[in-house]
Design a protein around this motif. Structure first.
Motif, PDB file in Angstrom:
ATOM      1  N   UNK A 146      12.245  11.456  20.388  1.00 34.92           N
ATOM      2  CA  UNK A 146      13.514  11.016  19.814  1.00 34.92           C
ATOM      3  C   UNK A 146      14.677  11.841  20.348  1.00 34.92           C
ATOM      4  N   UNK A 147      14.458  13.140  20.489  1.00 34.82           N
ATOM      5  CA  UNK A 147      15.504  14.026  21.026  1.00 34.82           C
ATOM      6  C   UNK A 147      15.851  13.631  22.451  1.00 34.82           C
ATOM      7  N   UNK A 148      14.810  13.365  23.233  1.00 34.16           N
ATOM      8  CA  UNK A 148      15.034  12.978  24.631  1.00 34.16           C
ATOM      9  C   UNK A 148      15.773  11.646  24.708  1.00 34.16           C
ATOM     10  N   UNK A 149      15.412  10.722  23.806  1.00 31.93           N
ATOM     11  CA  UNK A 149      16.073   9.418  23.769  1.00 31.93           C
ATOM     12  C   UNK A 149      17.569   9.572  23.478  1.00 31.93           C
ATOM     13  N   UNK A 150      17.891  10.400  22.493  1.00 32.20           N
ATOM     14  CA  UNK A 150      19.296  10.622  22.128  1.00 32.20           C
ATOM     15  C   UNK A 150      20.053  11.297  23.259  1.00 32.20           C
ATOM     16  N   UNK A 201      19.617  19.412  14.645  1.00 34.38           N
ATOM     17  CA  UNK A 201      19.231  18.011  14.757  1.00 34.38           C
ATOM     18  C   UNK A 201      17.856  17.883  15.417  1.00 34.38           C
ATOM     19  N   UNK A 202      17.609  18.733  16.394  1.00 33.38           N
ATOM     20  CA  UNK A 202      16.344  18.673  17.122  1.00 33.38           C
ATOM     21  C   UNK A 202      15.165  19.086  16.245  1.00 33.38           C
ATOM     22  N   UNK A 203      15.401  19.984  15.315  1.00 33.13           N
ATOM     23  CA  UNK A 203      14.307  20.455  14.464  1.00 33.13           C
ATOM     24  C   UNK A 203      13.732  19.338  13.590  1.00 33.13           C
ATOM     25  N   UNK A 204      14.574  18.349  13.272  1.00 32.04           N
ATOM     26  CA  UNK A 204      14.161  17.300  12.351  1.00 32.04           C
ATOM     27  C   UNK A 204      13.609  16.052  13.070  1.00 32.04           C
ATOM     28  N   UNK A 207      27.112  20.004  22.842  1.00 32.94           N
ATOM     29  CA  UNK A 207      26.958  19.357  21.538  1.00 32.94           C
ATOM     30  C   UNK A 207      26.896  20.414  20.436  1.00 32.94           C
ATOM     31  N   UNK A 208      27.491  20.112  19.292  1.00 34.95           N
ATOM     32  CA  UNK A 208      27.483  21.056  18.169  1.00 34.95           C
ATOM     33  C   UNK A 208      26.286  20.764  17.263  1.00 34.95           C
ATOM     34  N   UNK A 209      25.692  21.840  16.791  1.00 37.56           N
ATOM     35  CA  UNK A 209      24.595  21.759  15.831  1.00 37.56           C
ATOM     36  C   UNK A 209      23.439  20.883  16.314  1.00 37.56           C
ATOM     37  N   UNK A 210      23.274  20.815  17.630  1.00 35.80           N
ATOM     38  CA  UNK A 210      22.193  19.977  18.141  1.00 35.80           C
ATOM     39  C   UNK A 210      20.824  20.618  17.902  1.00 35.80           C
ATOM     40  N   UNK A 211      20.809  21.951  17.785  1.00 30.00           N
ATOM     41  CA  UNK A 211      19.530  22.644  17.525  1.00 30.00           C
ATOM     42  C   UNK A 211      18.963  22.210  16.177  1.00 30.00           C
TER      43      UNK A 211
END
Length: 521
Positions: free
Chosen positions: A358-362, A350-353, A344-348
């Motif tokens: 929620x991250x695990x759900x996605x 996304x995870x910060x926010x 995945x691109x730019x997932x880091x």
């Protein structure tokens, strides 16, 4: 090996010829020897008279059934003989026929002998009655009953002996690992039936002989037996003991058969993977211990299935089955396969926010959709690395068109991601972007780690190259990139979809690699 053949040859002759013939022959000798003690004198005189008449018809009717039965048994035993002594010349059909007959031989052989004996008795007595129409009816009836019972005795002796020899000398060699149930169903004596047969031969028949002996010594005839049962205490005691001995025998047989039937039904259900099946325990004897063992086996299998199911959720089920069916040792083998690496691109960012939940759900929803695409096309996920996926095509399950399968998987993964992004946007979540790199080449597949903790994985330059190719996706603004080596494996009909992006020096490699993008349409 030669000694074993001799033993089987002896067992074959004994089961199919020696024992059936001996059972009838010695029973006939013993019946003639003891006939003076049980048969009326008038019949004995009649019996002597038949010897002096030299009636060929009587001789033929008396002995004709036995050579006929012997010929039938010879024909019946031929497939068995060919299978035991000329197995290399047997086909599948003849082997199945021989196995079936081996399992059923004791019953069939004994029944043929019994039929031959009873037929001989009936025909010879019928001929005697024709030769001497004035013979006393009680004499004819007495000899018919006695010789009919002697036939049952010969049947019980033949069945028990051939059954013992078959189980001891033939079946262990023909069925070394078991599997008799396939051939034994439907045409075997039940425990209750066997008990009645042996009760008749060992209890009823001796009592019948005793009754006829008493009638002979008291100058009574068979037609007076009904009166004697009401007037003679001895005959009353005999009748009562016969009734209770039969009741005890049948009750005992049922007490064995009922739990065994339960155990058989339970094992059939367990074979169908119904591991919650349990046997009700009625006793503390061997049958109770057997029932306990079946219950423990079902519990163990249920636990094993739970472990297997859990293992299959952590590891691809095909890899699970591969690992369970192969030796667990360190090392592996070199194979030609295709690696698909997605990230995945730019997932880091996304995870910060977002919260970890929620991250695990996605991620779980994303991995589910990607896994579906990979499994549909026959690939297996070797591992999840953060938000990246390492999938393999062509090993450990062989696959001839692994490069095509990998590319088709990548296209379906992107399609699934587009659908997933629509759902995410509807839920107020951020859409995801993914890059995929594919490379085909040699790699090592096997177990790495230590002797007490190992991991099934794939390693080699092919894996690293696929990862590096995926890393080019963001800079080239492409969702899917493949190497020249993978392009060579693709079907010619797909070549027009390939577009050369250039030659790139991948990190960790000295030579440059031609990279192609792939158009979905």
């Amino acid at each position: 090996m030669r000694e074993n053949k001799k033993v089987q040859f002896f067992a074959f002759l004994s089961i199919y010829f020696i024992v059936p013939f001996s059972a009838c022959f010695f029973t006939l000798i013993f019946a003639n020897y003891t006939s003076t003690a049980f048969l009326p004198e008038k019949f004995l005189a009649l019996f002597e008279a038949t010897r002096t008449t030299n009636d060929f018809t009587l001789f033929a009717l008396t002995w004709a059934p036995f050579p006929i039965i012997t010929s039938i048994l010879l024909f019946y035993s031929m497939p068995v003989a060919n299978y035991i002594f000329k197995k290399e010349k047997c086909n599948i059909i003849s082997e199945e026929r021989a196995r079936y007959r081996i399992v059923h031989s004791p019953m069939i052989i004994s029944l043929f002998g019994f039929i031959g004996w009873e037929l001989s008795t009936f025909l010879s007595v019928l001929r005697i009655d024709t030769l001497y129409p004035d013979a006393p009816p009680q004499s004819i009836l007495t000899v018919t009953i006695l010789f009919a019972f002697w036939g049952l005795f010969a049947f019980a002796f033949s069945y028990s002996t051939t059954n013992f020899l078959n189980k001891t000398l033939i079946i262990p060699n023909v069925f070394p690992t078991g599997g008799l149930g396939k051939y034994a169903k439907g045409k075997q004596f039940s425990i209750v039936t066997k008990q009645i047969i042996f009760w008749t031969a060992s209890t009823l028949f001796p009592i019948i002989l005793l009754i006829f002996g008493l009638l002979q010594r008291t100058n009574q005839n068979l037609f007076q037996l009904h009166t004697l049962l009401h007037t003679d205490v001895l005959f009353e005691v005999i009748a009562i003991m016969l009734f209770f001995s039969f009741l005890f025998s049948v009750t005992f047989a049922i007490s064995l058969q009922h739990p065994l039937n339960q155990i058989e039904s339970a094992t059939e259900l367990i074979k169908e993977q119904k591991f919650d099946t349990r046997v009700t325990i009625f006793s503390s004897d061997e049958l109770g211990l057997l029932g306990d063992a079946v219950n423990e086996m079902a519990e163990g299998l249920a636990e094993r299935e739970r472990i297997k199911d859990t293992f299959g959720r952590i590891v691809d089920p095909r890899i699970r089955d591969y690992l369970l069916s192969n030796e667990h040792s360190l090392g592996g083998k070199v194979v030609e396969a295709t690696i698909l690496f997605s990230d995945l691109r730019d997932f880091t960012k996304l995870s910060e926010k977002r919260t970890p939940e929620e991250v695990l759900y996605i991620l779980n929803r994303y991995f589910q959709e990607m896994s579906n695409a990979i499994e549909v096309h026959g690939g297996f996920i070797n591992k999840f690395i953060g938000d990246a996926i390492l999938a393999v095509f062509g090993t450990p399950i062989p696959m001839t068109n692994h490069a095509d399968k990998a590319v088709q998987t990548a296209l379906e993964m992107q399609k699934n991601l587009d659908e997933l992004n629509k759902q995410f946007l509807a839920e107020g979540l951020t859409e995801l972007k993914m890059g995929i790199g594919i490379h085909t080449g040699s790699l090592l597949v096997g177990n790495i780690g230590s002797t007490n903790r190992m991991e099934f994985t794939v390693i080699g330059d092919t894996v690293n190259t696929a990862s590096r190719v995926e890393g080019l996706c963001k800079g080239l603004q492409k969702n899917l990139l493949i190497t020249e080596n993978t392009a060579k494996y693709l079907l010619k009909s797909q070549n027009f979809r390939l577009q050369l992006e250039g030659e790139f020096e991948l990190k960790g490699r000295e030579s440059k690699e031609k990279i192609f993008s792939y158009a979905a349409t």
